[in-house]
Motif scaffolding. Structure first.
Motif: not given
Length: 122
Positions: A17, A19, A67, A82, A84-85
């Motif tokens: 991840s 950000r 995601r 953000q 993720n994955s």
């Protein structure tokens, strides 16, 4: 005039991840819809996500739905992404943009940042 500065990019392994942040200065941040675009090597810049002035309107590219999450803090004049994955195909330079409406086309946005590199290793 609005100045946009992205940060938070870097190198991450697949499945990880990151950000991203985009800090705005200049005219009132809350007047603008915000968006993230990305450009991979050898490819055209593509839409990633957008958020309306009051966070009520969210839109995502199909490739990132579920995601990535876009959000904004009008008090801090900052928009976030953000991620993720993460997948290797997410590798690109990510740009934020500000404009009057929350559109999916880059031409709809008046201001753009310089970008931040995201690299996802397999």
């Amino acid at each position: 005039q609005v100045q946009l500065v992205e940060s938070g990019g870097g190198l991450v392994q697949a499945g990880g991840s990151l950000r991203l942040s985009c800090a705005a200065s200049g005219r009132s941040f809350r007047m603008y819809a915000m968006a993230w675009f990305r450009q991979a090597p050898g490819k055209e810049r593509e839409f990633v996500a957008t958020i309306s002035q009051w966070s009520g309107g969210l839109n995502y590219a199909d490739s990132v739905k579920g995601r990535f999450t876009i959000s904004r803090d009008n008090a801090e004049s900052t928009v976030y992404l953000q991620m993720n994955s993460l997948k290797p195909e997410d590798t690109a330079v990510y740009y934020c943009a500000a404009g009057a409406i929350a559109a999916t086309t880059e031409a709809s946005y008046t201001y753009r940042g310089q970008g931040t590199q995201v690299t996802v290793s397999s």
